[in-house]
Scaffold this motif. Structure first.
Motif, PDB file in Angstrom:
ATOM      1  N   THR A 101       0.792  -1.230   0.000  1.00  0.00           N
ATOM      2  CA  THR A 101       0.000   0.000   0.000  1.00  0.00           C
ATOM      3  C   THR A 101       0.828   1.285   0.000  1.00  0.00           C
ATOM      4  O   THR A 101       0.324   2.331  -0.422  1.00  0.00           O
ATOM      5  CB  THR A 101      -0.928   0.034   1.234  1.00  0.00           C
ATOM      6  N   ALA A 175     -14.032   9.757   1.367  1.00  0.00           N
ATOM      7  CA  ALA A 175     -13.466   8.755   0.462  1.00  0.00           C
ATOM      8  C   ALA A 175     -14.007   7.387   0.851  1.00  0.00           C
ATOM      9  O   ALA A 175     -13.406   6.704   1.691  1.00  0.00           O
ATOM     10  CB  ALA A 175     -11.938   8.774   0.525  1.00  0.00           C
ATOM     11  N   GLY A 177     -14.740   3.616   1.373  1.00  0.00           N
ATOM     12  CA  GLY A 177     -13.794   2.504   1.331  1.00  0.00           C
ATOM     13  C   GLY A 177     -12.879   2.549   2.535  1.00  0.00           C
ATOM     14  O   GLY A 177     -13.060   3.367   3.449  1.00  0.00           O
ATOM     15  N   SER A 179      -9.208   3.129   4.218  1.00  0.00           N
ATOM     16  CA  SER A 179      -7.932   3.822   4.057  1.00  0.00           C
ATOM     17  C   SER A 179      -6.967   3.335   5.130  1.00  0.00           C
ATOM     18  O   SER A 179      -7.381   2.927   6.225  1.00  0.00           O
ATOM     19  CB  SER A 179      -8.118   5.337   4.179  1.00  0.00           C
ATOM     20  N   GLU A 221      -3.730   5.606  -1.763  1.00  0.00           N
ATOM     21  CA  GLU A 221      -4.824   6.535  -2.000  1.00  0.00           C
ATOM     22  C   GLU A 221      -5.926   6.338  -0.974  1.00  0.00           C
ATOM     23  O   GLU A 221      -6.173   5.223  -0.518  1.00  0.00           O
ATOM     24  CB  GLU A 221      -5.381   6.341  -3.412  1.00  0.00           C
ATOM     25  N   GLY A 223      -9.333   5.589   0.599  1.00  0.00           N
ATOM     26  CA  GLY A 223     -10.427   4.710   0.217  1.00  0.00           C
ATOM     27  C   GLY A 223     -10.018   3.499  -0.593  1.00  0.00           C
ATOM     28  O   GLY A 223     -10.872   2.683  -0.949  1.00  0.00           O
ATOM     29  N   GLN A 224      -8.715   3.337  -0.878  1.00  0.00           N
ATOM     30  CA  GLN A 224      -8.249   2.250  -1.736  1.00  0.00           C
ATOM     31  C   GLN A 224      -7.348   1.264  -1.002  1.00  0.00           C
ATOM     32  O   GLN A 224      -6.556   0.558  -1.631  1.00  0.00           O
ATOM     33  CB  GLN A 224      -7.493   2.831  -2.942  1.00  0.00           C
ATOM     34  N   SER A 227      -7.616  -3.707  -0.663  1.00  0.00           N
ATOM     35  CA  SER A 227      -6.917  -4.766  -1.391  1.00  0.00           C
ATOM     36  C   SER A 227      -5.517  -4.994  -0.833  1.00  0.00           C
ATOM     37  O   SER A 227      -5.069  -6.138  -0.685  1.00  0.00           O
ATOM     38  CB  SER A 227      -6.846  -4.426  -2.883  1.00  0.00           C
TER      39      SER A 227
END
Length: 379
Positions: A101, A175, A177, A179, A221, A223-224, A227
């Motif tokens: 990340t 955002a 999702g 973080s 980023e 909210g991303q 994964s």
């Protein structure tokens, strides 16, 4: 996937086996526990000096450029010795999440310090409602003029004792999702409660009361982060499963040795056919667990994220249950001595019980597998 070790990996396994057998005795481990310590700084420095902390880190960031197989070799051998130092929590779980990340600048600054053991990060993702799984997340990271203000709680943070920073999963309202943010352990407003676990290791519960961090604390980023978090967790689960396989190996070896010397009716009890059958069942469960670990390694190397997570969840479920069964059988075959605190076989069972609840329980991963299969069938 080829599971035959290279010559370098065999040397790595041999060096770890010698270290655990000679320098990390059960008596030395017991002394650490009695002193209330979750490992020692000297041992962690030795891990770094031998390259075990950097084995699976990229060469461009000061690592050795190895693979998850190297991590599994290390974790399995450390599991044989019930090593207390948080290798899985810090050198695998947190480190791989950071690699998945972080920005190039963040990785270039932090990963070399993880590799040489001078900087330790823990992953704070679990909450009371998530039960060790990555979702749901309720901790809030409210944007302020120069960064974020964090409010909420994280539970059962592994490797937190002695960590200098935490990777924290949070919700940023603007955002949608998940973080991830890097928070120094000494930030004002952050309270850490140390919690002893049943196997003698430690975790911490974190309370964020308006903890402020800069904008550069955001990993990747906004909210991303989900994964990357899942990827880090998958690496950590595989390492934990490898540790349990090592613990099962040692439990069977210790039990077999005991059956050869313990006598009843003038003969070793290992000559009794019923006990030989029990040992055979334990060995069969170990081999099933080892095969499941190989399946997880193959999925990590070759499958897409959805298939990878389903396979890793299935391995976590099977290996944790096998470890509790094998180590429990080891106690039974030892009889009363296996229940004493001064004898090592019971400590493998304690570790198996705790490991079953870490990074999501076997029941939680079984439910995740079922949900993934249902989604696949509907598609």
């Amino acid at each position: 996937m080829d599971f035959e070790f290279t010559s370098e990996q065999r040397l790595l396994q041999d060096s770890l086996r010698r270290y655990v057998d000679k320098a990390y005795s059960f008596e030395a481990r017991t002394a650490l526990l009695k002193a209330g310590k979750d490992g020692s700084a000297d041992n962690w420095g030795l891990f770094a000096a031998n390259g075990w902390l950097m084995a699976a880190l990229p060469e461009e960031y000061g690592g050795l450029g190895g693979t998850l197989v190297d991590t599994v070799i290390i974790a399995q051998e450390l599991g044989r010795g019930l090593v207390l130092e948080p290798f899985m929590a810090c050198a695998v779980l947190a480190a791989q999440t950071l690699l998945a990340t972080g920005s190039e600048a963040q990785k270039a600054r932090l990963v070399p310090q993880l590799a040489d053991g001078t900087y330790r990060i823990a992953l704070a993702y679990g909450e009371a409602g998530s039960r060790g799984m990555p979702l749901p997340v309720t901790l809030q990271a409210e944007p302020v003029h120069d960064g974020f203000r964090l409010s909420g709680r994280k539970s059962l943070v592994l490797g937190a004792v002695g960590a200098k920073a935490f990777i924290v999963s949070a919700q940023i309202p603007q955002a949608p999702g998940i973080s991830l943010l890097l928070v120094d352990a000494d930030r004002p407003g952050l309270t850490c409660q140390t919690l002893p676990l049943h196997d003698g290791t430690w975790a911490q519960a974190l309370h964020f009361d308006g903890v402020e961090v800069g904008a550069d604390a955001l990993l990747g980023e906004a909210g991303q982060g989900l994964s990357g978090l899942r990827q880090g967790l998958a690496n950590g689960i595989v390492a934990l499963c490898a540790e349990l396989v090592g613990g099962m190996e040692k439990t069977i070896e210790v039990t077999a040795d005991y059956l050869k010397v313990r006598q009843q009716f003038g003969v070793p009890i290992g000559s009794f056919q019923a006990l030989q059958h029990r040992m055979a069942d334990m060995a069969a469960e170990l081999e099933l667990a080892r095969s499941s670990l190989h399946a997880a390694l193959d999925a990590m190397a070759n499958d897409d994220a959805v298939t990878r997570d389903r396979t890793v969840s299935a391995s976590k479920m099977l290996i944790c249950r096998a470890a509790k069964s094998v180590c429990g059988q080891g106690i039974q075959l030892h009889g009363g001595i296996g229940m004493t605190e001064e004898y090592l076989v019971g400590h493998y069972y304690k570790r198996a019980v705790v490991a079953d609840l870490l990074l999501g329980s076997s029941d939680s991963h079984e439910a995740a597998c079922a949900a993934a299969l249902q989604a696949q069938l509907r598609a």
